[in-house]
Write an enzyme that holds these catalytic residues in place. Structure first.
Site, short mmCIF file in Angstrom:
data_model
loop_
_atom_site.label_atom_id
_atom_site.label_comp_id
_atom_site.label_asym_id
_atom_site.label_seq_id
_atom_site.Cartn_x
_atom_site.Cartn_y
_atom_site.Cartn_z
CG ASP A 83 9.65 32.58 34.64
OD1 ASP A 83 9.49 33.78 34.93
OD2 ASP A 83 9.72 31.68 35.50
CB THR A 90 -1.95 32.92 39.05
OG1 THR A 90 -2.33 31.55 39.25
CG2 THR A 90 -2.08 33.30 37.59
CB ALA A 91 -1.22 34.26 44.17
CG ASP A 114 16.14 49.42 50.34
OD1 ASP A 114 15.50 48.99 51.34
OD2 ASP A 114 16.26 48.76 49.30
CB THR A 134 -2.14 28.07 39.24
OG1 THR A 134 -1.20 29.07 38.80
CG2 THR A 134 -3.53 28.39 38.69
NE ARG A 135 0.56 26.98 45.95
CZ ARG A 135 0.97 26.01 46.76
NH1 ARG A 135 2.04 26.19 47.51
NH2 ARG A 135 0.32 24.86 46.84
CG MET A 136 1.82 24.84 39.26
SD MET A 136 1.10 23.31 38.58
CE MET A 136 -0.54 23.87 38.08
CG ASP A 163 19.11 43.97 54.68
OD1 ASP A 163 18.71 43.50 55.75
OD2 ASP A 163 18.79 45.09 54.26
CD GLU A 214 13.55 34.21 41.07
OE1 GLU A 214 13.13 34.84 40.08
OE2 GLU A 214 13.58 34.69 42.22
#
Length: 713
Positions: free
Chosen positions: A357, A398-399, A549, A401-403, A320, A361
């Site tokens: 955050d 958030t999904a 897994d 706004t993607r920001m 993987d 990442e």
């Protein structure tokens, strides 16, 4: 990190192991145990026969010239030969039993809160359900139990509701607690581990006495170790050679009688023991047990010896990408400013937007900013606070706004996220014509980063007066683990093909594959794709190994010749695989292949040595038996041994001592260096073939010098 499974001492053979294994070695002398090993069974029969002769000789009118002292010396060393063989096996098994002892401490009977009449649809949390307190031994398959903080999980199962922190140190050796939750690939829990926080509902997936810990104990003790196909084939070969030499020796007595040189029964038994492959016959079982033990030392449990052996013959490795080839979390690698901005502005804005955050990442963005510009997280958060501190407000991702970003009390804002979303946010305040050049620059960067297989994030800021600007991009990349490229090169030299399996698009996958140095890629892979790939490889006569897994990995794990399930994975994955990695480290697959190859090489090397060292014994015993009748045989006495009796006894003593000398090598394994098969074969023949011929000449001569000092020899 603490040690979950008690490790055997690093030395392959030491005085303590010898002493503690000695009683078991004597117990294994029972014919009921010995007959499973035809070679050593014949030696034991010979030892018993010479014992009877040694006792009877004083009462017989014998004229063969065999002295009572000589017969007793041969008898003692034949028994020691058998004892050394059982000792090798007992030491190997003893290491496993020491590891199993610590596992038994985790297998305690606890009280469990079993839910009565559980209905998953209406009572998922079992909050209002009726429960009864029962002993863990009374739990049966599909029972549902409730476990709260501080309690031991009473049996193997899957979490069907809730999330909790679990201490698995007694099983895995990892001191840090792990998170287990329902509905994913980390829902499996092991009996005997302790819940540290929260409350979970667990469905029992094992019967009493068949838990994961029970299977681990049986495996490391060797109780469930079955002989592998290659081991069975070698046993048949050794048994065949033994039968041939038994016939030869039985025929030798009458044949020599015609020349009036009939040897005594004691000499014939000594000849037989030196002719048959006693060395490998004595060590074969220990080599197999030690191979599984080396896996346990790496926190890997093999469900059978066949799996370990198959690992040594693997041709194709399925790996993987995430967590195996890469670290599993994308890391910030570079900041790229657009026209109208400079690097410092971009780095500061990106760091501010990432302080709150919690994702790997986001934290990597802050870490890179600290490295490049000495950005101080503490002072930045004090100046422009994250969250509610100092009045600042975190804008979570958030999904929709993607920001994500931060809104400050003075009206200024910072945003970080998907390039299209950030561009749309900027366009809300600024006409396209006002930032055309910056937009084109950013789109060019996005295209370039995507072509490299990375993930681009855009960064923008809005001042208190409403002025909005694009600042640039953050290059997130999958970081290939250090040293993997060299290890894949080693695998290639071993003739093993590596295939990276990923859900990424082909462009991203190919970039990572080139950087990692794998041979092939399966991109946008589904469970069906993995299964189909394994079957294609097997149809071509290849052996395949893979890790997994999740429940969706179970079909491929079951199909693979070596299926390594992660301990953190689901029960379905662990049941489908034939190995379980307690550390849940997918890169362990490379170590497993190396250990499997080491097992095969060790068995081959010691078999070569065993057959080769018989040559010197022939030069010692054959001339000694017949030189009185055929003086010409003296030319074969190239070692110039003292006498016929000393030559025979020296060969028998060497035959016994060489077993003891090779026990450490059998347990530790022959050192393995990744190289081509032809190179390995040449090295094997050079060291253990030629070495196996030379060593006995030296050993028998030295022993003969000592034996000649004994009166009567």
């Amino acid at each position: 990190m603490t040690t979950g499974i008690s490790r055997a001492p690093k030395g392959a053979f030491n005085a303590r192991q010898l002493w503690t294994s000695l009683p078991e070695a004597f117990r294994k002398l029972s014919p009921r145990d010995m007959w499973h090993n035809p070679v050593m069974f014949i030696v034991e029969v010979g030892a018993a026969l010479t014992t009877v002769l040694a006792i009877a000789l004083p009462f017989l009118n014998h004229t063969t010239g065999t002295t009572i002292a000589f017969t007793w010396w041969i008898t003692i060393w034949l028994w020691l030969t058998v004892l050394f063989a059982t000792l090798a096996e007992a030491v190997a098994e003893g290491r496993g039993k020491a590891q199993a002892a610590s596992l038994r401490k985790t297998r305690t009977t606890t009280m469990a809160n079993r839910v009565l009449d559980y209905d998953e649809k209406t009572d998922a949390s079992a909050g209002a359900a009726r429960v009864e307190s029962v002993a863990s031994a009374e739990l049966t398959l599909n029972d549902v139990v409730v476990v709260t903080a501080g309690e031991l999980i009473p049996g193997d199962g899957d979490i069907i509701w809730g999330i909790a922190s679990v201490d698995e140190s007694a099983i895995t050796g990892e001191s840090a607690p792990v998170v287990r939750e329902s509905g994913g690939d980390r829902s499996a829990v092991t009996g005997g581990t302790r819940v540290l926080s929260d409350r979970i509902v667990v469905k029992i997936t094992s019967k009493p006495g068949e838990t994961f810990v029970d299977r681990m104990i049986a495996l490391v003790e060797g109780a469930a170790r079955q002989k592998t196909p290659n081991e069975i084939a070698l046993n048949i070969l050794l048994a065949s050679l033994t039968i041939i030499f038994v016939v030869v020796v039985l025929a030798l007595g009458p044949t020599a009688g015609f020349a009036h040189a009939a040897p005594s029964v004691t000499v014939l038994v000594a000849l037989l023991v030196c002719l048959i492959p006693t060395t490998i016959g004595a060590l074969l079982s220990a080599i197999g047990i030690a191979g599984m033990d080396r896996l346990v030392q790496h926190n890997v449990l093999a469900m059978s010896g066949r799996a370990v052996e198959a690992a040594g013959d693997v041709n194709t490795l399925l790996l993987d990408k995430t967590g195996t080839i890469t670290y599993g979390n994308r890391q910030a690698a570079e900041f790229r400013a657009v026209t109208g901005s400079d690097g410092d502005e971009l780095i500061e804005a990106a760091a501010h937007a990432s302080i709150a955050d919690p994702t790997p990442e986001g934290q990597s963005v802050v870490a890179l900013a600290e490295t490049l510009r000495g950005f101080d997280t503490r002072s930045a958060s004090a100046t422009r606070p994250a969250g509610a501190a100092e009045g600042g407000e975190v804008v979570p991702f958030t999904a929709q706004t993607r920001m994500s970003g931060v809104d400050y009390p003075d009206g200024s804002q910072v945003r970080k996220g998907a390039p299209s979303a950030v561009l749309a946010w900027v366009a809300e305040a600024v006409p396209d014509a006002a930032f055309t050049e910056a937009k084109a620059d950013l789109e060019s960067q996005v295209t370039h980063i995507s072509g490299l297989g990375g993930t681009p994030l855009a960064v923008a800021e809005r001042a208190a007066d409403g002025t909005t600007r694009l600042l640039g991009t953050i290059y997130l990349k999958d970081v290939v683990k250090t040293g993997l490229k060299e290890r894949f090169a080693d695998l290639r030299r071993m003739g093993i093909r590596t295939v990276m399996v990923t859900g990424d698009n082909p462009v991203t996958a190919s970039v990572i594959a080139r950087e990692a140095g794998v041979d092939d890629v399966l991109a946008e892979a589904t469970p069906e794709d993995k299964l189909a790939l394994i079957r294609r490889e097997q149809d071509g006569g290849k052996l395949v190994a893979m890790t997994g897994d999740g429940t969706n990995d179970a079909p491929a794990l079951a199909q693979a010749d070596v299926g390594v399930a992660m301990n953190t994975g689901t029960s379905a994955a662990k049941e489908a695989g034939n190995m379980v990695d307690l550390d849940s480290d997918p890169t362990k697959l490379i170590d497993i292949v190396t250990i499997g190859k080491q097992l095969l090489i060790t068995r081959g090397a010691l078999t070569t040595f065993s057959i080769a060292n018989d040559v010197a014994k022939y030069f010692a015993i054959i001339p000694a038996m017949f030189v009185a009748v055929f003086p010409g045989l003296q030319a074969l006495n190239i070692m110039h041994l003292h006498s016929s009796n000393s030559a025979i006894l020296s060969a028998v003593i060497f035959n016994a001592l060489v077993i003891v000398a090779l026990i450490p090598l059998a347990l530790r394994g022959v050192q393995y260096r990744p190289s081509a098969v032809s190179s390995l074969l040449g090295r094997n023949l050079l060291i253990y073939g030629i070495g196996g011929i030379i060593a006995p000449f030296i050993g028998i001569k030295l022993i003969d010098l000592l034996v000649s000092l004994i009166p009567g020899f």
